[in-house]
Design an enzyme around this catalytic site. Structure first.
Site, mmCIF file in Angstrom:
data_model
loop_
_atom_site.group_PDB
_atom_site.id
_atom_site.type_symbol
_atom_site.label_atom_id
_atom_site.label_comp_id
_atom_site.label_asym_id
_atom_site.label_seq_id
_atom_site.Cartn_x
_atom_site.Cartn_y
_atom_site.Cartn_z
ATOM 1 N N LYS A 1 37.343 20.596 41.293
ATOM 2 C CA LYS A 1 36.015 21.288 41.235
ATOM 3 C C LYS A 1 35.308 21.465 42.614
ATOM 4 O O LYS A 1 34.820 22.491 43.059
ATOM 5 C CB LYS A 1 35.075 20.646 40.096
ATOM 6 C CG LYS A 1 33.675 21.081 40.259
ATOM 7 C CD LYS A 1 32.871 20.155 39.565
ATOM 8 C CE LYS A 1 31.642 19.726 39.869
ATOM 9 N NZ LYS A 1 30.825 19.358 40.611
ATOM 10 N N ASN A 2 35.303 20.316 43.072
ATOM 11 C CA ASN A 2 34.295 20.244 44.382
ATOM 12 C C ASN A 2 35.199 20.786 45.715
ATOM 13 O O ASN A 2 34.272 21.160 46.591
ATOM 14 C CB ASN A 2 33.838 18.628 44.632
ATOM 15 C CG ASN A 2 32.689 18.290 43.635
ATOM 16 O OD1 ASN A 2 32.424 19.138 42.848
ATOM 17 N ND2 ASN A 2 32.596 17.187 43.364
ATOM 18 N N CYS A 31 23.583 18.503 38.956
ATOM 19 C CA CYS A 31 22.992 17.375 38.236
ATOM 20 C C CYS A 31 21.746 16.638 38.934
ATOM 21 O O CYS A 31 21.660 16.727 40.050
ATOM 22 C CB CYS A 31 24.237 16.375 38.165
ATOM 23 S SG CYS A 31 25.663 16.941 37.400
ATOM 24 N N ARG A 40 17.085 14.883 45.603
ATOM 25 C CA ARG A 40 18.392 15.379 46.234
ATOM 26 C C ARG A 40 18.052 16.171 47.388
ATOM 27 O O ARG A 40 17.982 17.324 47.489
ATOM 28 C CB ARG A 40 19.512 16.171 45.162
ATOM 29 C CG ARG A 40 20.024 15.481 44.094
ATOM 30 C CD ARG A 40 20.858 16.093 43.242
ATOM 31 N NE ARG A 40 22.524 16.200 43.803
ATOM 32 C CZ ARG A 40 23.428 16.820 43.298
ATOM 33 N NH1 ARG A 40 23.519 16.938 41.862
ATOM 34 N NH2 ARG A 40 24.664 16.805 43.978
ATOM 35 N N ASP A 75 31.395 9.535 41.510
ATOM 36 C CA ASP A 75 31.660 10.455 40.290
ATOM 37 C C ASP A 75 32.436 9.944 39.127
ATOM 38 O O ASP A 75 32.830 10.559 38.321
ATOM 39 C CB ASP A 75 32.139 11.782 40.906
ATOM 40 C CG ASP A 75 31.238 12.651 41.670
ATOM 41 O OD1 ASP A 75 29.862 12.524 41.539
ATOM 42 O OD2 ASP A 75 31.388 13.724 42.325
ATOM 43 N N ARG A 121 30.909 22.372 32.925
ATOM 44 C CA ARG A 121 30.887 22.741 34.277
ATOM 45 C C ARG A 121 31.902 22.404 35.119
ATOM 46 O O ARG A 121 32.174 22.834 36.070
ATOM 47 C CB ARG A 121 29.383 22.225 34.678
ATOM 48 C CG ARG A 121 28.322 22.826 34.194
ATOM 49 C CD ARG A 121 27.118 22.453 34.728
ATOM 50 N NE ARG A 121 27.223 22.034 36.251
ATOM 51 C CZ ARG A 121 26.544 21.294 37.201
ATOM 52 N NH1 ARG A 121 25.322 20.841 36.786
ATOM 53 N NH2 ARG A 121 26.642 21.162 38.378
HETATM 54 N N1 EPU Z 1 21.444 13.083 51.045
HETATM 55 C C1 EPU Z 1 20.439 13.259 52.129
HETATM 56 N N2 EPU Z 1 20.208 14.311 52.897
HETATM 57 C C2 EPU Z 1 21.038 15.750 52.702
HETATM 58 C C3 EPU Z 1 22.227 15.503 51.816
HETATM 59 C C4 EPU Z 1 22.448 14.399 50.894
HETATM 60 O O1 EPU Z 1 19.874 12.214 52.220
HETATM 61 O O2 EPU Z 1 20.747 16.427 53.566
HETATM 62 C C5 EPU Z 1 21.771 12.135 50.440
HETATM 63 C C6 EPU Z 1 21.962 12.190 49.020
HETATM 64 O O3 EPU Z 1 20.440 12.088 48.564
HETATM 65 C C7 EPU Z 1 22.897 11.030 48.387
HETATM 66 C C8 EPU Z 1 23.944 11.167 49.618
HETATM 67 O O4 EPU Z 1 23.258 11.678 50.883
HETATM 68 O O5 EPU Z 1 22.125 9.807 48.290
HETATM 69 C C9 EPU Z 1 25.242 11.915 49.332
HETATM 70 O O6 EPU Z 1 24.988 13.171 48.871
HETATM 71 P P1 EPU Z 1 25.903 14.396 49.019
HETATM 72 O O7 EPU Z 1 25.258 15.389 50.128
HETATM 73 O O8 EPU Z 1 27.351 13.615 49.635
HETATM 74 O O9 EPU Z 1 26.192 14.848 47.639
HETATM 75 P P2 EPU Z 1 26.317 16.424 47.481
HETATM 76 O O10 EPU Z 1 27.182 17.061 48.216
HETATM 77 O O11 EPU Z 1 24.935 16.941 47.076
HETATM 78 C C10 EPU Z 1 28.665 16.071 46.314
HETATM 79 C C11 EPU Z 1 29.206 16.415 44.827
HETATM 80 C C12 EPU Z 1 28.780 15.327 43.797
HETATM 81 C C13 EPU Z 1 29.017 13.981 44.358
HETATM 82 C C14 EPU Z 1 28.405 13.852 45.800
HETATM 83 C C15 EPU Z 1 28.832 12.418 46.318
HETATM 84 C C16 EPU Z 1 29.536 19.045 45.038
HETATM 85 C C17 EPU Z 1 29.033 20.090 44.396
HETATM 86 N N3 EPU Z 1 28.879 17.769 44.457
HETATM 87 O O12 EPU Z 1 27.095 16.306 46.130
HETATM 88 O O13 EPU Z 1 29.662 15.624 42.631
HETATM 89 O O14 EPU Z 1 28.372 13.219 43.584
HETATM 90 O O15 EPU Z 1 29.150 14.769 46.675
HETATM 91 O O16 EPU Z 1 30.407 12.431 46.573
HETATM 92 O O17 EPU Z 1 30.515 18.603 45.741
HETATM 93 C C18 EPU Z 1 29.956 15.823 40.321
HETATM 94 O O18 EPU Z 1 31.073 16.359 40.676
HETATM 95 O O19 EPU Z 1 29.578 15.335 39.170
HETATM 96 C C19 EPU Z 1 28.893 15.517 41.552
HETATM 97 C C20 EPU Z 1 27.552 15.465 41.420
#
Ligand code: EPU
Length: 439
Positions: free
Chosen positions: A22-23, A120, A125, A310, A403
């Protein structure tokens, strides 16, 4: 309202084929906007998040042709930057990955606009690292009124050094996409190393980009003039595989998972081994078996190659039934990713959450109850708990689960689970048999 109804207690046996990641899919589909030509994507998961993105691309003027359930051809040659109709906003607000449209549109057109992303709800975020990266490449980014608007100076991004203050999967992906056609070299430091980061790099390279170092903590991207079409096969889903492994651990039995990359599952496999689950690894499959009692353990989430956040809810569900004390610590998400704990408690779990940790005291058996999926992985945790519980579990808000899990009900039924998706009117909840209200 559709719900899953599970009669727990059946051990799982047989074989399950894992779908595409998915990701990786939710990054690669928006990245295809950069490609002038036909991109054929294989091993795409059939889940609602990918459907949503394909709809968005087709609203933007892409030609989207489904070849079969897991193969799509995308021709973004005529994607039009002006075509961001209001009807798209509802879709972009639904999913997290819509922020990759910003990186892709900036890369292709030098300007971009989208709504703030959804996804989610784990509390706050932030997207400050995305903005920091895009700004370093010469974009002006404005976030206001629920929208993100960005434009590149003189209509084109310029390669530059970027160093993230925090390891972020999303920011790493967004900057990789945007930098693929920027002028000159971009070096991104302190990046995420998840398997889907490497998959995105491989996709971009197979379309003519020059991305090196994905999988390490620094990625170098030499911008190319344009990306061309081609065929790309996505990696299998690490988290879907981990979810089935956790389900076998909780319900017992023996299952062969095919279409996996065992290396991506190492941290999950080693935790499960500590918990008295046997794992045999092949080249592209793993066999998971649990016939003895579960052992308690501690888990702390970390960016890859650490234990994936995750998989945190699913493993917590398993540990509910491991005699003794376990501690699960969430170290990726600052906000609470433990909202589902209240649902597990309805099933008789002994868990208390304090700050970033859940403290569990294993019970002999969970008891079926009516619970809800608080988010995608929390929903998967409810399925796992339901499969292991005595009696009937009903799971509401299953749209979250759909999803990210392709044909979850069909796959579990093929393994011998008694799980059904039923469409029940709301009022029936008042008439639940006693066992449904237990726990
Ligand atoms: N963060 C910041 N600033 C940013 C971006 C992130 O402080 O600009 C912080 C977040 O608040 C968090 C940490 O960095 O504490 C990690 O966030 P990350 O950006 O890595 O997460 P994401 O890209 O929003 C993706 C996956 C999530 C998964 C996370 C961590 C996708 C679409 N989503 O989210 O997947 O939990 O990486 O591995 O790729 C899921 O599949 O269920 C899911 C939520």
């Amino acid at each position: 309202m559709e719900k899953y109804v599970i009669q727990g207690g059946n051990p799982l046996h047989g074989e399950v084929e894992i779908s595409g990641a998915k990701n990786a899919a939710v990054a690669i589909i928006p990245a295809a906007i950069m490609v002038k030509g036909v991109c054929r994507l294989e091993n795409l998961p059939a889940i609602s998040d990918t459907d949503t993105l394909l709809h968005i691309l087709s609203y933007m003027g892409a030609k989207v042709t489904m070849i079969n359930r897991s193969t799509v051809e995308l021709d973004c040659t005529h994607v039009n930057m002006d075509a961001l109709p209001e009807r798209m906003w509802d879709l972009t607000r639904r999913i997290r990955a819509s922020y990759y449209l910003i990186g892709a549109m900036l890369g292709r057109f030098g300007q971009a606009c989208s709504t703030m992303p959804g996804g989610c709800n784990f509390g706050d975020r932030p997207i400050d690292q995305h903005i920091k990266g895009l700004t370093a490449l010469g974009a002006t980014v404005d976030v206001s009124g629920g929208f993100i608007r960005a434009s590149a100076k003189e209509g084109r991004l310029k390669g530059a050094p970027v160093y993230f203050d925090k390891v972020s999967v999303g920011a790493t992906i967004n900057i990789m996409i945007a930098a693929a056609t920027a002028d000159g070299m971009t070096v991104i430091g302190n990046v995420a190393r998840e398997p889907h980061i490497v998959d995105l790099a491989n996709f971009l390279n197979s379309m003519g980009a020059d991305v090196r170092g994905a999988g390490t903590d620094s990625i170098k991207i030499r911008g190319v003039k344009h990306l061309h079409g081609g065929t790309y096969t996505l990696i299998p889903d690490q988290i879907e595989a981990g979810t089935y492994m956790a389900a076998v651990a909780a319900a017992g039995g023996s299952v062969r998972l095919s279409n996996v990359i065992p290396k991506h599952l190492e941290c999950i496999s080693s935790k499960l081994r500590e918990m008295n689950v046997q794992i045999e690894e092949g080249d592209d499959h793993v066999i998971v078996r649990r016939d003895g009692p579960l052992h308690h353990t501690n888990i702390k989430t970390k960016p890859y190659p650490g234990f994936p956040t995750d998989m945190q809810p699913q493993m917590t569900a398993v540990l509910c039934c491991a005699p003794g004390r376990s501690v699960v610590t969430e170290a990726v998400w600052n906000g609470s990713r433990f909202k589902y704990v209240g649902e597990l408690k309805k099933m008789g779990a002994h868990i208390e959450v304090e700050d970033q940790s859940a403290f569990l005291e294993g019970v002999d058996r969970l008891t079926g109850s009516v619970v809800r999926a608080c988010d995608l992985r929390a929903g998967a945790a409810m399925v796992i708990a339901g499969l292991a519980a005595d009696g009937v579990t009903k799971i509401e808000d299953i749209n979250y689960i759909e999803r990210g899990y392709q044909n979850l009900v069909g796959k579990f039924r093929a393994l011998g689970a008694d799980i059904r998706c039923v469409d029940e009117p709301e009022e029936e909840d008042d008439l639940l048999p006693e066992d449904l209200n237990a726990g």
